[in-house]
Write a protein that holds these residues in place. Structure first.
Motif, PDB file in Angstrom:
ATOM      1  N   ASP A  61      15.410  50.175  44.957  1.00 53.91           N
ATOM      2  CA  ASP A  61      16.084  49.052  45.617  1.00 53.91           C
ATOM      3  C   ASP A  61      15.216  48.393  46.679  1.00 53.91           C
ATOM      4  O   ASP A  61      15.372  47.212  46.966  1.00 53.91           O
ATOM      5  CB  ASP A  61      17.396  49.531  46.248  1.00 53.91           C
ATOM      6  CG  ASP A  61      18.354  50.104  45.211  1.00 53.91           C
ATOM      7  OD1 ASP A  61      18.135  49.826  44.008  1.00 53.91           O
ATOM      8  OD2 ASP A  61      19.284  50.821  45.581  1.00 53.91           O
ATOM      9  N   GLY A  62      14.313  49.170  47.261  1.00 56.98           N
ATOM     10  CA  GLY A  62      13.498  48.617  48.339  1.00 56.98           C
ATOM     11  C   GLY A  62      12.174  48.039  47.888  1.00 56.98           C
ATOM     12  O   GLY A  62      11.589  47.203  48.577  1.00 56.98           O
ATOM     13  N   THR A  63      11.682  48.456  46.708  1.00 55.32           N
ATOM     14  CA  THR A  63      10.368  48.002  46.242  1.00 55.32           C
ATOM     15  C   THR A  63      10.422  47.368  44.856  1.00 55.32           C
ATOM     16  O   THR A  63       9.911  46.266  44.646  1.00 55.32           O
ATOM     17  CB  THR A  63       9.374  49.184  46.207  1.00 55.32           C
ATOM     18  OG1 THR A  63       9.352  49.820  47.483  1.00 55.32           O
ATOM     19  CG2 THR A  63       7.974  48.692  45.872  1.00 55.32           C
ATOM     20  N   PHE A  64      11.046  48.066  43.896  1.00 57.67           N
ATOM     21  CA  PHE A  64      11.031  47.610  42.505  1.00 57.67           C
ATOM     22  C   PHE A  64      11.712  46.249  42.341  1.00 57.67           C
ATOM     23  O   PHE A  64      11.113  45.301  41.825  1.00 57.67           O
ATOM     24  CB  PHE A  64      11.703  48.651  41.616  1.00 57.67           C
ATOM     25  CG  PHE A  64      11.831  48.231  40.177  1.00 57.67           C
ATOM     26  CD1 PHE A  64      10.736  48.295  39.334  1.00 57.67           C
ATOM     27  CD2 PHE A  64      13.036  47.765  39.680  1.00 57.67           C
ATOM     28  CE1 PHE A  64      10.844  47.898  38.003  1.00 57.67           C
ATOM     29  CE2 PHE A  64      13.150  47.375  38.356  1.00 57.67           C
ATOM     30  CZ  PHE A  64      12.055  47.434  37.519  1.00 57.67           C
ATOM     31  N   PHE A  65      12.960  46.150  42.774  1.00 52.03           N
ATOM     32  CA  PHE A  65      13.699  44.906  42.571  1.00 52.03           C
ATOM     33  C   PHE A  65      13.124  43.722  43.350  1.00 52.03           C
ATOM     34  O   PHE A  65      12.993  42.631  42.796  1.00 52.03           O
ATOM     35  CB  PHE A  65      15.185  45.106  42.914  1.00 52.03           C
ATOM     36  CG  PHE A  65      15.929  45.867  41.860  1.00 52.03           C
ATOM     37  CD1 PHE A  65      15.905  45.461  40.543  1.00 52.03           C
ATOM     38  CD2 PHE A  65      16.658  46.998  42.180  1.00 52.03           C
ATOM     39  CE1 PHE A  65      16.581  46.161  39.556  1.00 52.03           C
ATOM     40  CE2 PHE A  65      17.346  47.702  41.206  1.00 52.03           C
ATOM     41  CZ  PHE A  65      17.303  47.283  39.897  1.00 52.03           C
ATOM     42  N   PRO A  66      12.756  43.882  44.626  1.00 45.86           N
ATOM     43  CA  PRO A  66      12.137  42.744  45.339  1.00 45.86           C
ATOM     44  C   PRO A  66      10.844  42.274  44.676  1.00 45.86           C
ATOM     45  O   PRO A  66      10.594  41.063  44.584  1.00 45.86           O
ATOM     46  CB  PRO A  66      11.873  43.309  46.735  1.00 45.86           C
ATOM     47  CG  PRO A  66      12.898  44.380  46.914  1.00 45.86           C
ATOM     48  CD  PRO A  66      13.032  45.003  45.555  1.00 45.86           C
ATOM     49  N   SER A  67      10.020  43.209  44.203  1.00 43.30           N
ATOM     50  CA  SER A  67       8.774  42.834  43.530  1.00 43.30           C
ATOM     51  C   SER A  67       9.051  42.070  42.246  1.00 43.30           C
ATOM     52  O   SER A  67       8.442  41.022  41.984  1.00 43.30           O
ATOM     53  CB  SER A  67       7.941  44.077  43.218  1.00 43.30           C
ATOM     54  OG  SER A  67       7.564  44.746  44.398  1.00 43.30           O
ATOM     55  N   LEU A  68       9.978  42.582  41.446  1.00 44.69           N
ATOM     56  CA  LEU A  68      10.316  41.928  40.189  1.00 44.69           C
ATOM     57  C   LEU A  68      10.936  40.556  40.436  1.00 44.69           C
ATOM     58  O   LEU A  68      10.643  39.584  39.722  1.00 44.69           O
ATOM     59  CB  LEU A  68      11.271  42.808  39.384  1.00 44.69           C
ATOM     60  CG  LEU A  68      11.723  42.279  38.013  1.00 44.69           C
ATOM     61  CD1 LEU A  68      10.526  41.968  37.127  1.00 44.69           C
ATOM     62  CD2 LEU A  68      12.645  43.281  37.332  1.00 44.69           C
ATOM     63  N   LEU A  69      11.776  40.452  41.463  1.00 47.18           N
ATOM     64  CA  LEU A  69      12.424  39.183  41.787  1.00 47.18           C
ATOM     65  C   LEU A  69      11.390  38.122  42.161  1.00 47.18           C
ATOM     66  O   LEU A  69      11.457  36.976  41.694  1.00 47.18           O
ATOM     67  CB  LEU A  69      13.412  39.387  42.939  1.00 47.18           C
ATOM     68  CG  LEU A  69      14.465  38.302  43.154  1.00 47.18           C
ATOM     69  CD1 LEU A  69      15.422  38.236  41.984  1.00 47.18           C
ATOM     70  CD2 LEU A  69      15.227  38.544  44.442  1.00 47.18           C
ATOM     71  N   ASN A  70      10.423  38.489  42.981  1.00 48.01           N
ATOM     72  CA  ASN A  70       9.388  37.541  43.389  1.00 48.01           C
ATOM     73  C   ASN A  70       8.535  37.089  42.204  1.00 48.01           C
ATOM     74  O   ASN A  70       8.191  35.913  42.074  1.00 48.01           O
ATOM     75  CB  ASN A  70       8.491  38.172  44.459  1.00 48.01           C
ATOM     76  CG  ASN A  70       9.200  38.349  45.786  1.00 48.01           C
ATOM     77  OD1 ASN A  70      10.150  37.640  46.085  1.00 48.01           O
ATOM     78  ND2 ASN A  70       8.753  39.303  46.585  1.00 48.01           N
ATOM     79  N   GLU A  71       8.197  38.036  41.340  1.00 50.92           N
ATOM     80  CA  GLU A  71       7.362  37.701  40.187  1.00 50.92           C
ATOM     81  C   GLU A  71       8.122  36.822  39.188  1.00 50.92           C
ATOM     82  O   GLU A  71       7.554  35.880  38.626  1.00 50.92           O
ATOM     83  CB  GLU A  71       6.870  38.983  39.520  1.00 50.92           C
ATOM     84  CG  GLU A  71       5.861  39.746  40.381  1.00 50.92           C
ATOM     85  CD  GLU A  71       5.517  41.108  39.823  1.00 50.92           C
ATOM     86  OE1 GLU A  71       6.081  41.475  38.769  1.00 50.92           O
ATOM     87  OE2 GLU A  71       4.677  41.808  40.428  1.00 50.92           O
ATOM     88  N   MET A  72       9.402  37.112  38.976  1.00 51.44           N
ATOM     89  CA  MET A  72      10.210  36.270  38.088  1.00 51.44           C
ATOM     90  C   MET A  72      10.336  34.859  38.642  1.00 51.44           C
ATOM     91  O   MET A  72      10.258  33.877  37.895  1.00 51.44           O
ATOM     92  CB  MET A  72      11.602  36.895  37.907  1.00 51.44           C
ATOM     93  CG  MET A  72      11.624  38.119  37.024  1.00 51.44           C
ATOM     94  SD  MET A  72      13.272  38.894  36.946  1.00 51.44           S
ATOM     95  CE  MET A  72      14.237  37.591  36.190  1.00 51.44           C
ATOM     96  N   SER A  73      10.528  34.741  39.958  1.00 49.44           N
ATOM     97  CA  SER A  73      10.637  33.422  40.593  1.00 49.44           C
ATOM     98  C   SER A  73       9.364  32.616  40.390  1.00 49.44           C
ATOM     99  O   SER A  73       9.412  31.406  40.108  1.00 49.44           O
ATOM    100  CB  SER A  73      10.924  33.578  42.089  1.00 49.44           C
ATOM    101  OG  SER A  73      12.149  34.229  42.318  1.00 49.44           O
TER     102      SER A  73
END
Length: 325
Positions: A61-73
């Protein structure tokens, strides 16, 4: 060849275009760290369950999802921008087209423009597969509701690349060019993955470029239950006739969808604030007008009457307001 390696090779080939992508290798490392840390903690606690991690995981929740969210954006933003610029060139005419070419929004010949469109569709679909693969990997490691919550969040933020109206426009763009160039000896090579089909007189736009992705876009307006006319895509990805969308947003065609209240919701998914950023699908409109000319002309006549009526009522109301009646 595993998809991860195939994806990395594909993105390396896009280095000159400076296209952003997903760091699948790094994201997998994050998930491995999550599993390793959690299993170590379980051994210390004397727990045997080695297949799940907590509902609230600091690593995921602290690393995986934020990283994926930024890359998808980054991927969706780049795709939308490049597709929009390419279609502006194709739809422009006369001096406008010369001016756009002169500004250097895209380099090369008309064939290069077509190739750019093909490459963008490939870019969209291979990244859609990459997102699907990494989320499937997440589900194997982290059995919680966070995966579904993330998917809903990405959809509400409009960073789901298969929802992009510009992908629909690029598909229509290729079909239009394939039909107009079919008799040309110098016709460029088109990929055959995109096509318009009719099932029980209901049209749909389909794309099959990769075995694991088949995209079907229903082109029936869910409001009037007819083929979309003067189609517009809301930011949630749903497509309606322009007049139907105006009616659903409680605005006139004179005011337009940009004047819709932010509280107005999509008739299908009930998401609010989806009208202001709506996109007119001009390539799709050209495709449908060519594919069913008789019904299109009939619809054009009836809508012209309705547009005149609404315009007349609008200006009569404005005049009455001006004189205080």
């Amino acid at each position: 060849m595993k998809f991860c390696k195939k994806y990395q090779e594909y993105m390396q080939g896009q280095d000159e275009k400076k296209l952003p992508g997903l760091g699948i290798k790094n994201l997998k490392k994050i998930l491995k760290k999550c599993r390793r840390d959690f299993q170590s903690q379980q051994h210390l606690d004397g727990v045997i369950d080695l297949h799940t991690c907590p509902h609230q995981c600091s690593v995921c929740d602290g690393t995986f999802f934020p990283s994926l969210l930024n890359e998808m954006s980054a991927v969706v933003g780049c795709f939308n921008e490049r597709a929009q610029k390419l279609l502006e060139i194709h739809l422009a005419s006369g001096f406008s087209k010369c001016f756009i070419w002169f500004k250097g929004k895209i380099q090369g010949t008309h064939v290069a423009l077509i190739q750019e469109g093909k490459d963008l569709v490939n870019y969209a679909l291979i990244n859609a597969i990459a997102i699907r693969k990494i989320l499937k990997k997440y589900d194997k490691v982290h059995y919680s509701k966070q995966g579904q919550a993330f998917r809903s969040q990405a959809q509400s933020m409009h960073i789901e690349i298969l929802q992009s109206p510009w992908l629909c426009e690029l598909m229509a763009f290729h079909i239009n060019l394939r039909e107009t160039k079919v008799n040309s000896r110098k016709a460029p090579a088109f990929f055959e993955g995109c096509y318009l089909t009719f099932s029980d007189s209901k049209p749909s736009l389909s794309c099959e470029l990769f075995d694991s992705v088949k995209l079907d876009i229903d082109l029936t307006c869910s409001i009037c239950l007819d083929t979309v006319f003067d189609p517009v895509s809301l930011t949630c990805g749903h497509i309606f006739c322009y007049m139907c969308a105006c009616s659903a947003a409680s605005v006139t065609i004179v005011d337009g969808l940009k004047e819709a209240d932010s509280k107005e919701k999509c008739p299908l998914c009930r998401e609010a604030g989806v009208y202001e950023g709506a996109v007119h699908l001009e390539e799709l409109s050209i495709l449908l007008s060519r594919s069913c000319p008789e019904s299109w002309e009939e619809r054009l006549r009836t809508e012209r009457v309705e547009r005149i009526r609404q315009t007349k009522e609008h200006w009569e109301f404005q005049c009455r307001s001006f004189v205080g009646v």
